[in-house]
Design a protein around this motif. Structure first.
Motif, PDB file in Angstrom:
ATOM      1  N   ARG A   1      13.728  -8.809  -7.364  1.00  0.00           N
ATOM      2  CA  ARG A   1      13.501 -10.245  -7.525  1.00  0.00           C
ATOM      3  C   ARG A   1      12.107 -10.678  -7.066  1.00  0.00           C
ATOM      4  O   ARG A   1      11.824 -11.879  -7.027  1.00  0.00           O
ATOM      5  CB  ARG A   1      14.558 -11.013  -6.721  1.00  0.00           C
TER       6      ARG A   1
ATOM      7  N   THR B   1       8.603 -11.998  -6.903  1.00  0.00           N
ATOM      8  CA  THR B   1       7.824 -12.824  -7.823  1.00  0.00           C
ATOM      9  C   THR B   1       6.556 -12.111  -8.267  1.00  0.00           C
ATOM     10  O   THR B   1       6.169 -12.177  -9.442  1.00  0.00           O
ATOM     11  CB  THR B   1       7.460 -14.161  -7.169  1.00  0.00           C
TER      12      THR B   1
ATOM     13  N   ASP C   1       5.669 -11.412 -12.111  1.00  0.00           N
ATOM     14  CA  ASP C   1       4.451 -11.979 -12.698  1.00  0.00           C
ATOM     15  C   ASP C   1       3.588 -10.886 -13.327  1.00  0.00           C
ATOM     16  O   ASP C   1       3.033 -11.066 -14.424  1.00  0.00           O
ATOM     17  CB  ASP C   1       3.642 -12.718 -11.640  1.00  0.00           C
TER      18      ASP C   1
ATOM     19  N   ARG D   1      12.894 -13.781 -15.286  1.00  0.00           N
ATOM     20  CA  ARG D   1      12.071 -14.946 -15.622  1.00  0.00           C
ATOM     21  C   ARG D   1      12.494 -15.439 -16.990  1.00  0.00           C
ATOM     22  O   ARG D   1      12.692 -14.673 -17.893  1.00  0.00           O
ATOM     23  CB  ARG D   1      10.591 -14.576 -15.640  1.00  0.00           C
TER      24      ARG D   1
END
Length: 259
Positions: free
Chosen positions: A76, A78, A82, A259
């Protein structure tokens, strides 16, 4: 601050592989704990890749993120999500699976040259794997053949120990990249660095002839255009009972959208 630049993305699309320094750096201790838990409590797909005449221990296991909390935490992240989005050029990022590969000191067995895509029931341009060592690596690092993700046909998937075909189909034989003077890229890496490579990129790794462990965590992700595809035989990972059909997006209750 993003770990990925426009130049990284351009390299990824051209070569099918790029090095991203420090992508998993803040997760190294978490992943080391997860690997220890995984080795103590192997899953149903765990293997020690026992081959006659080889020395050492080559452990690998996959599809454990939902039962190992350390992996679930990193999935998870970020920053990782990204990076995947930018490199794939995809708005969405969906989890396919995790993979742990450990070569103890003195392990002679190499990871055979292979592409991941032919083993999988996923097809699409927007796919990515991250391979991150949890120990410094030099000669036992990942090796990738630049541009192989653009080959017109996939390489036949083989079983790592017996080196027999996983199934038959319209595939090319496994090449010998060194003998055929292909451009092989490899990197000396620190814990938490990551090689990002496409599912169709031909890759492998030497044995670990050093006196130190080589632990690696790999994360496989897919993007907007990834769809379920049937193969000529059982896939790896198999995911029995998935009930998906040709052309369907991967079911999000099994393969979470990150996402």
């Amino acid at each position: 601050m993003s770990h990925v630049t426009a130049a990284d993305a351009a390299t990824y699309h051209a070569d099918g592989v790029v090095l991203i320094r420090g992508l998993f750096a803040e997760h190294v201790e978490t992943l080391r704990a997860g690997v220890a838990r995984n080795m103590a409590e192997p899953g149903p797909y765990a293997s020690t890749n026992d081959r006659k005449g080889e020395t050492g221990l080559f452990f690998d296991d996959y599809c454990n993120w939902d039962r190992i909390p350390e992996f679930r935490e990193v999935v998870r992240s970020t920053g990782v999500i990204d990076a995947a989005s930018t490199l794939m050029g995809s708005q969405s990022v969906q989890l396919f699976h995790d993979h742990v590969l450990v070569k103890e000191p003195g392990t002679s067995m190499a990871t055979p040259w292979h592409q991941d895509a032919p083993y999988y029931f996923v097809q699409g341009r927007q796919t990515i794997s991250f391979w991150s060592p949890l120990d410094p690596v030099t000669s036992a690092t990942l090796r990738c053949v630049a541009g192989s993700h653009l080959w017109p046909k996939d390489v036949v998937p083989t079983r790592w120990v017996s080196e027999t075909a996983f199934f038959e189909g319209d595939y090319i034989p496994v090449p010998d990249p060194e003998a055929e003077a292909m451009r092989i890229v490899e990197f000396e890496m620190e814990p938490g660095d990551a090689v990002a490579f496409h599912f169709r990129t031909l890759h492998g790794a030497r044995g670990n002839h050093s006196d130190a462990r080589r632990r690696a965590f790999s994360l496989r992700l897919v993007g907007d255009d990834a769809r379920y595809v049937t193969r000529p035989g059982p896939t790896s990972p198999p995911f029995p009972g998935h009930d998906m059909v040709e052309g369907q997006r991967l079911r999000e209750d099994w393969f979470p959208r990150l996402r």
